[in-house]
Design a protein around this motif. Structure first.
Motif, PDB file in Angstrom:
ATOM      1  N   GLY A 298      10.625  -0.231  -5.774  1.00  0.00           N
ATOM      2  CA  GLY A 298       9.857  -0.897  -4.728  1.00  0.00           C
ATOM      3  C   GLY A 298       9.284  -2.225  -5.190  1.00  0.00           C
ATOM      4  N   VAL A 299       8.762  -2.266  -6.428  1.00  0.00           N
ATOM      5  CA  VAL A 299       8.211  -3.502  -6.984  1.00  0.00           C
ATOM      6  C   VAL A 299       9.310  -4.554  -7.127  1.00  0.00           C
ATOM      7  CG1 VAL A 299       7.149  -4.558  -9.020  1.00  0.00           C
ATOM      8  CG2 VAL A 299       6.299  -2.362  -8.160  1.00  0.00           C
ATOM      9  N   VAL A 300      10.471  -4.144  -7.622  1.00  0.00           N
ATOM     10  CA  VAL A 300      11.600  -5.070  -7.769  1.00  0.00           C
ATOM     11  C   VAL A 300      12.043  -5.588  -6.399  1.00  0.00           C
ATOM     12  CG1 VAL A 300      14.027  -5.267  -8.464  1.00  0.00           C
ATOM     13  CG2 VAL A 300      12.397  -4.058  -9.938  1.00  0.00           C
ATOM     14  N   PHE A 301      12.050  -4.701  -5.415  1.00  0.00           N
ATOM     15  CA  PHE A 301      12.430  -5.078  -4.055  1.00  0.00           C
ATOM     16  C   PHE A 301      11.495  -6.163  -3.515  1.00  0.00           C
ATOM     17  CE2 PHE A 301      12.304  -4.050   0.620  1.00  0.00           C
ATOM     18  CZ  PHE A 301      13.605  -4.461   0.905  1.00  0.00           C
ATOM     19  N   VAL A 302      10.199  -5.979  -3.719  1.00  0.00           N
ATOM     20  CA  VAL A 302       9.217  -6.978  -3.288  1.00  0.00           C
ATOM     21  C   VAL A 302       9.412  -8.287  -4.061  1.00  0.00           C
ATOM     22  CG1 VAL A 302       6.756  -7.545  -3.233  1.00  0.00           C
ATOM     23  CG2 VAL A 302       7.517  -5.247  -2.598  1.00  0.00           C
TER      24      VAL A 302
ATOM     25  N   SER B  65       2.249  -3.321  -5.133  1.00  0.00           N
ATOM     26  CA  SER B  65       2.287  -4.785  -5.096  1.00  0.00           C
ATOM     27  C   SER B  65       1.170  -5.344  -4.222  1.00  0.00           C
ATOM     28  CB  SER B  65       3.640  -5.265  -4.571  1.00  0.00           C
ATOM     29  OG  SER B  65       4.698  -4.827  -5.409  1.00  0.00           O
ATOM     30  N   ALA B  66       0.898  -4.660  -3.104  1.00  0.00           N
ATOM     31  CA  ALA B  66      -0.107  -5.141  -2.155  1.00  0.00           C
ATOM     32  C   ALA B  66      -1.531  -4.894  -2.638  1.00  0.00           C
ATOM     33  CB  ALA B  66       0.098  -4.472  -0.799  1.00  0.00           C
ATOM     34  N   LYS B  67      -1.722  -3.929  -3.511  1.00  0.00           N
ATOM     35  CA  LYS B  67      -3.078  -3.574  -3.942  1.00  0.00           C
ATOM     36  C   LYS B  67      -3.359  -3.991  -5.387  1.00  0.00           C
ATOM     37  CE  LYS B  67      -3.715  -1.433   0.010  1.00  0.00           C
ATOM     38  NZ  LYS B  67      -4.602  -1.993   1.056  1.00  0.00           N
ATOM     39  N   LYS B  68      -2.608  -3.441  -6.335  1.00  0.00           N
ATOM     40  CA  LYS B  68      -2.899  -3.648  -7.755  1.00  0.00           C
ATOM     41  C   LYS B  68      -2.489  -5.038  -8.234  1.00  0.00           C
ATOM     42  CE  LYS B  68      -4.420   0.545  -8.136  1.00  0.00           C
ATOM     43  NZ  LYS B  68      -5.875   0.811  -8.285  1.00  0.00           N
ATOM     44  N   ILE B  69      -1.247  -5.431  -7.895  1.00  0.00           N
ATOM     45  CA  ILE B  69      -0.800  -6.759  -8.314  1.00  0.00           C
ATOM     46  C   ILE B  69      -1.680  -7.830  -7.684  1.00  0.00           C
ATOM     47  CG2 ILE B  69       1.086  -8.441  -8.091  1.00  0.00           C
ATOM     48  CD1 ILE B  69       3.040  -6.212  -8.600  1.00  0.00           C
TER      49      ILE B  69
ATOM     50  N   LEU C 293       0.980 -13.619  -6.440  1.00  0.00           N
ATOM     51  CA  LEU C 293       0.306 -13.685  -5.145  1.00  0.00           C
ATOM     52  C   LEU C 293       1.323 -13.621  -4.002  1.00  0.00           C
ATOM     53  CD1 LEU C 293      -2.408 -16.423  -5.795  1.00  0.00           C
ATOM     54  CD2 LEU C 293      -2.838 -14.031  -5.216  1.00  0.00           C
ATOM     55  N   THR C 294       2.467 -14.252  -4.204  1.00  0.00           N
ATOM     56  CA  THR C 294       3.528 -14.205  -3.198  1.00  0.00           C
ATOM     57  C   THR C 294       4.050 -12.779  -3.048  1.00  0.00           C
ATOM     58  OG1 THR C 294       4.172 -16.474  -3.746  1.00  0.00           O
ATOM     59  CG2 THR C 294       5.756 -15.167  -2.511  1.00  0.00           C
ATOM     60  N   MET C 295       4.176 -12.067  -4.166  1.00  0.00           N
ATOM     61  CA  MET C 295       4.577 -10.653  -4.099  1.00  0.00           C
ATOM     62  C   MET C 295       3.570  -9.835  -3.288  1.00  0.00           C
ATOM     63  SD  MET C 295       6.049  -9.647  -7.891  1.00  0.00           S
ATOM     64  CE  MET C 295       6.206  -7.918  -7.380  1.00  0.00           C
TER      65      MET C 295
ATOM     66  N   ALA D  59       4.299  -7.978   0.231  1.00  0.00           N
ATOM     67  CA  ALA D  59       4.087  -6.535   0.377  1.00  0.00           C
ATOM     68  C   ALA D  59       3.164  -6.226   1.555  1.00  0.00           C
ATOM     69  CB  ALA D  59       3.508  -5.964  -0.918  1.00  0.00           C
ATOM     70  N   LEU D  60       2.150  -7.055   1.752  1.00  0.00           N
ATOM     71  CA  LEU D  60       1.272  -6.869   2.906  1.00  0.00           C
ATOM     72  C   LEU D  60       2.044  -7.053   4.208  1.00  0.00           C
ATOM     73  CD1 LEU D  60      -1.922  -8.728   1.655  1.00  0.00           C
ATOM     74  CD2 LEU D  60      -1.767  -6.297   2.201  1.00  0.00           C
ATOM     75  N   GLY D  61       2.919  -8.042   4.217  1.00  0.00           N
ATOM     76  CA  GLY D  61       3.760  -8.252   5.394  1.00  0.00           C
ATOM     77  C   GLY D  61       4.661  -7.066   5.669  1.00  0.00           C
ATOM     78  N   MET D  62       5.124  -6.418   4.608  1.00  0.00           N
ATOM     79  CA  MET D  62       6.015  -5.272   4.757  1.00  0.00           C
ATOM     80  C   MET D  62       5.322  -4.065   5.384  1.00  0.00           C
ATOM     81  SD  MET D  62       8.275  -5.381   1.248  1.00  0.00           S
ATOM     82  CE  MET D  62       9.606  -6.567   1.042  1.00  0.00           C
TER      83      MET D  62
END
Length: 348
Positions: free
Chosen positions: A14-18, A71-75, A299-301, A305-308
């Motif tokens: 999932g992280v790689v996908f983002v 990605s949306a929370k921790k990263i 930040l782009t990741m 992820a938020l958009g997803m």
């Protein structure tokens, strides 16, 4: 746990996908069309993420959701901390007390005004109101991202706030040079730089405005950027105050028991610490630039992820309230910001 033995493979996928989406966003942002408009990879990332969420989300394994959430929370929190490498305390001191006061007044009044209008006048929910207000008051999409974990807001509310930042920040980027070049504003180069830095949404948009004015000079550009970065660093105390407010509000409304539990966004504290460390000048400039490039990608990741996690169905019921709230704040930033800048420069 997202990285437990059972979930680790799906989370990493999932992280790689983002990250692939974020890489595409970064490449698109470098194109002349997007760079000339000051559109950052963060904005492109959330657009691509929303497109995925409403078209292809059923085509990916459920196990990847852990990586998208990570990605949306921790990263996100990690990236906000390292955002401090974009600022030094010396830069803030350089612009003087008048630049600092314009930043402080515009941030606080815009956030309070946007939150009040959103909730009381246009009947939006608390989170959407505060996220929209934070984006206008501080530094656009990055501020919305930083405020989201404090509020524990849903992804679609973050997307609404970001869309308002993009709309009115882009309008401002074209409007301000026209106002200055036409002579409508009784401002010298430094005053206009402070005005731009104190009232325009995104950092990229602040940079773009002096660059689009023929013969603007370094004084205007430097004043604009430094005042803007002063607003950026103020996000830390704003989030801490917001966390304390939310804690006391929850206690008052009876939603938590016992003593008042203070919600301190520690990533905001670490952000200030990182800016302080950067102020010492211990890290070579080329390494700082590399850190900032990596941080922008992270930040782009997070934005992607938020958009997803944003489905159009969740927007039902909001109507035009976000637009009206953001427009009201935009008028305040343009008109109120002008008079406040003139008053502060004359007074201090």
């Amino acid at each position: 746990m997202p990285f437990s033995v059972k979930k680790r493979k799906g989370t990493i996928s999932g992280v790689v996908f983002v990250a692939i989406f974020a890489l595409a966003s970064t490449m698109l942002s470098s194109l002349d069309f997007f760079s000339s408009l000051g559109i950052s990879p963060l904005v492109i990332g959330i657009v691509l993420g929303i497109f995925y969420a409403n078209t292809l989300h059923n085509q990916t394994p459920d196990a990847w959701q852990g990586g998208i959430t990570f990605s949306a929370k921790k990263i996100l929190r990690f990236a906000i901390v390292f955002y401090g490498f974009r600022i030094t305390f010396q830069q803030i001191a350089e612009v003087g007390i008048d630049g600092f006061m314009v930043s402080l007044i515009m941030l606080s009044t815009t956030f309070v005004l946007g939150t009040f209008l959103g909730q009381r006048v246009f009947k939006m929910d608390r989170d959407t109101s505060m996220l929209t207000a934070a984006g206008a008051a501080v530094c656009g999409a990055a501020a919305v991202l930083a405020t989201e974990p404090v509020l524990k807001a849903q992804e679609h509310k973050t997307a609404v706030a970001v869309s308002m930042v993009v709309l009115f920040g882009t309008i401002a980027m074209f409007l301000y040079p026209v106002l200055y070049s036409s002579g409508m504003l009784d401002m010298n180069a430094r005053e206009f730089g402070i005005y731009v830095g104190g009232t325009i949404h995104e950092v990229a948009q602040v940079v773009a405005v002096p660059a689009s004015i023929p013969g603007a000079g370094d004084e205007m550009a430097n004043s604009a950027v430094i005042v803007k970065m002063t607003r950026v660093i103020m996000i830390a105390p704003m989030l801490i105050i917001l966390g304390i407010y939310l804690s006391f509000s929850a206690k008052k409304n009876g939603t938590i028991g016992g003593g008042v539990k203070l919600v301190i966004p520690w990533f905001a504290v670490y952000f200030v610490g990182m800016a302080g460390f950067n102020s010492l000048g211990l890290v070579p400039e080329n390494i700082v630039n590399t850190i900032n490039e990596i941080d922008t990608f992270l930040l782009t990741m997070a934005m992607t992820a938020l958009g997803m996690g944003t489905r159009f169905a969740k927007f039902k019921g909001l109507g035009l309230a976000p637009l009206h709230t953001a427009l009201s704040m935009f008028v305040w930033l343009v008109v109120g910001g002008y008079f406040i800048t003139k008053w502060v420069v004359a007074t201090f």
